[in-house]
Design an enzyme around this catalytic site. Structure first.
Site, PDB file in Angstrom:
ATOM      1  N   LYS A  40      43.891 -45.792  58.821  1.00  0.00           N
ATOM      2  CA  LYS A  40      45.200 -46.030  58.189  1.00  0.00           C
ATOM      3  C   LYS A  40      45.340 -45.154  56.941  1.00  0.00           C
ATOM      4  O   LYS A  40      44.342 -44.624  56.436  1.00  0.00           O
ATOM      5  CB  LYS A  40      45.312 -47.517  57.811  1.00  0.00           C
ATOM      6  CG  LYS A  40      44.297 -47.972  56.765  1.00  0.00           C
ATOM      7  CD  LYS A  40      44.209 -49.487  56.679  1.00  0.00           C
ATOM      8  CE  LYS A  40      43.196 -49.910  55.633  1.00  0.00           C
ATOM      9  NZ  LYS A  40      42.908 -51.364  55.689  1.00  0.00           N
ATOM     10  N   ARG A 138      46.278 -63.628  53.187  1.00  0.00           N
ATOM     11  CA  ARG A 138      47.084 -62.452  53.409  1.00  0.00           C
ATOM     12  C   ARG A 138      47.688 -62.671  54.793  1.00  0.00           C
ATOM     13  O   ARG A 138      48.325 -63.705  54.986  1.00  0.00           O
ATOM     14  CB  ARG A 138      46.179 -61.206  53.319  1.00  0.00           C
ATOM     15  CG  ARG A 138      46.916 -59.950  52.959  1.00  0.00           C
ATOM     16  CD  ARG A 138      45.966 -58.810  52.597  1.00  0.00           C
ATOM     17  NE  ARG A 138      45.267 -58.246  53.750  1.00  0.00           N
ATOM     18  CZ  ARG A 138      44.546 -57.128  53.691  1.00  0.00           C
ATOM     19  NH1 ARG A 138      44.406 -56.473  52.547  1.00  0.00           N
ATOM     20  NH2 ARG A 138      43.933 -56.651  54.765  1.00  0.00           N
ATOM     21  N   TYR A 283      52.469 -31.397  27.483  1.00  0.00           N
ATOM     22  CA  TYR A 283      53.518 -32.335  27.067  1.00  0.00           C
ATOM     23  C   TYR A 283      53.015 -33.303  26.007  1.00  0.00           C
ATOM     24  O   TYR A 283      51.887 -33.801  26.096  1.00  0.00           O
ATOM     25  CB  TYR A 283      53.972 -33.171  28.262  1.00  0.00           C
ATOM     26  CG  TYR A 283      54.848 -32.471  29.258  1.00  0.00           C
ATOM     27  CD1 TYR A 283      55.974 -31.757  28.871  1.00  0.00           C
ATOM     28  CD2 TYR A 283      54.554 -32.564  30.612  1.00  0.00           C
ATOM     29  CE1 TYR A 283      56.801 -31.154  29.814  1.00  0.00           C
ATOM     30  CE2 TYR A 283      55.365 -31.968  31.565  1.00  0.00           C
ATOM     31  CZ  TYR A 283      56.478 -31.256  31.161  1.00  0.00           C
ATOM     32  OH  TYR A 283      57.282 -30.669  32.094  1.00  0.00           O
ATOM     33  N   MET A 331      53.446 -33.082  36.545  1.00  0.00           N
ATOM     34  CA  MET A 331      53.751 -33.384  37.945  1.00  0.00           C
ATOM     35  C   MET A 331      53.029 -32.426  38.893  1.00  0.00           C
ATOM     36  O   MET A 331      52.469 -32.842  39.909  1.00  0.00           O
ATOM     37  CB  MET A 331      55.264 -33.318  38.181  1.00  0.00           C
ATOM     38  CG  MET A 331      55.686 -33.796  39.547  1.00  0.00           C
ATOM     39  SD  MET A 331      57.466 -33.680  39.808  1.00  0.00           S
ATOM     40  CE  MET A 331      58.091 -34.882  38.668  1.00  0.00           C
TER      41      MET A 331
END
Ligand SMILES: *Cc1c(COP(=O)(O)O)cnc(C)c1O
Length: 393
Positions: A40, A138, A283, A331
């Protein structure tokens, strides 16, 4: 052979490391237990198709995924092994899942009814794996609900109970495994009830990586091996419990002796610059140089899965040397200090996660997880799916 000079960033997946991990697990579980690879979340960030290919080549029997779309992706890539879909499939899409003969988790009455309708229209039974609630709270069928399923499935034999399973709540985070043992006892009681009701339940299964590493009594017919196939330990506690069980009184030993990390994340230097002492980098002017520095700009950032909380915390490996991240993670870019790296040059390869070429230096998923307050699972699972994955020897 793919020429990585064409890439700004890429992930290398080591076939030899993956094969060694699978050999280790096959020895551990023995030949009679089905080894199902949990792939997964893009194989925990490693690349689903790449890992599935290695998995089949090196002796995995089947796959587990979370979503229908992941299961379909395996089929589209040509994998015809059994696939268990462990998450909810929207009722409107159950027909697609049945058409591919996937193994279906079952814990909702509504899904059971719909599967029974679909099964009525075909010759083969639908393959259901009942998920039992044993204390994780769950997904799962509560103990009081088991009777409803016994009755319903007794009347709808076209939905065949191929498997029954549960998932441990507290097996990774502790060296005290009483809670897991109580979950296992509840699970065994439910299996007993199902068998008494005439269901064969050919394939019970409970074991995730930690259970596979620690408790053979959790294997039953199959193990669902996620994280540790990729060479990572579920936790320090699991490593410690494993070592204590093997050699009581001696828990030393090399962490990498049994499991080998499969993934290395790399990039290349996209600019080099001299920065005067006292300059701010990045930054927010959060980092100020304390000497004249050589700064390398690397073309990756938090959008690629390099956590922003690693700002001025982590290090990367340039020519085998630890080079600290300076200032904020952007980013798409980070800056690192390469003042002490001799002969550094543009487009030099940089290791963001993994070992240096000589194997002397490491950036591990556990280290990065420690720096940002999470677990190694999240560090790898959040690596962007856009990063190219390349299988290397
Ligand atoms: C993800 C998952 C696993 C695999 O767990 P690991 O700790 O990664 O081995 C097994 N079972 C279920 C139900 C899961 O969701």
């Amino acid at each position: 052979m793919i020429d990585t000079r064409h890439f700004n960033t890429w992930i290398e997946v080591s076939e030899s490391a993956y094969a060694a991990n699978l050999r280790f697990f096959r020895r551990l579980i023995g030949p009679g237990v089905e080894l199902s690879a949990v792939v997964k979340s893009n194989a925990y960030g490693h690349g689903m198709e790449e890992i599935a290919g290695l998995a089949v080549r090196h002796g995995v029997d089947s796959f587990c995924v979370h979503t229908l779309d992941e299961a379909l992706r395996l089929r589209r890539a040509g994998f015809d092994q059994d696939v268990l879909i462990m998450g909810h499939v929207p009722l409107s899409r159950l027909a697609e899942a049945v058409a591919e003969d996937f193994r279906m988790v079952l814990y909702n009455r509504q899904s059971a009814r719909r599967l029974a309708e679909l099964a009525a229209d075909r010759d083969l039974p639908v393959r259901a794996h009942l998920k039992i609630e044993t204390g994780t709270y769950r997904q799962g069928i509560d103990e009081q609900e088991v009777d409803w399923f016994v009755d319903f499935l007794g009347r709808h034999r076209s939905v065949a109970v191929e498997g029954t399973y549960t998932h441990f709540a507290n097996i990774e985070d502790t060296t005290e495994h009483g809670y897991a043992r109580r979950q296992l006892e509840r699970f065994e009681r439910v299996i007993e009830r199902l068998r008494n009701a005439g269901f064969g339940v050919p394939k019970p299964h409970t074991a995730c990586s930690a259970a596979t590493l620690l408790f053979p009594e959790t294997y039953f017919g199959m193990v669902r091996l996620g994280l540790s196939q990729y060479g990572l330990w579920p936790s320090k506690e699991t490593l410690l419990s494993f070592r204590m069980a093997r050699s009581p009184g001696d828990v030393s030993g090399d962490e990498s002796a049994d499991l080998q990390p499969v993934l290395t994340w790399k990039t290349r230097i996209s600019q080099l610059k001299r920065v005067p002492s006292g300059s701010y980098v990045g930054y927010g002017c959060s980092y100020q140089t304390t000497r004249e520095s050589r700064i390398a700009v690397l073309p990756i950032g938090y959008a690629d899965g390099y956590d922003r909380r690693l700002s001025s915390q982590a290090w990367v490996l340039v020519r085998g040397r630890r080079s600290p991240v300076r200032g904020r993670v952007c980013m798409n870019l980070i800056m690192v200090d390469v003042t002490d790296v001799p002969e550094v040059k543009l487009e030099d390869e940089v290791v963001l996660l993994g070992a240096s070429a000589d194997g002397e230096q490491h950036v591990t998923a556990d280290q990065l997880a420690g720096l940002v307050g999470t677990i190694n699972y999240e560090i790898v699972a959040r690596l962007s799916t856009d990063l190219p994955r390349i299988v290397v020897a």
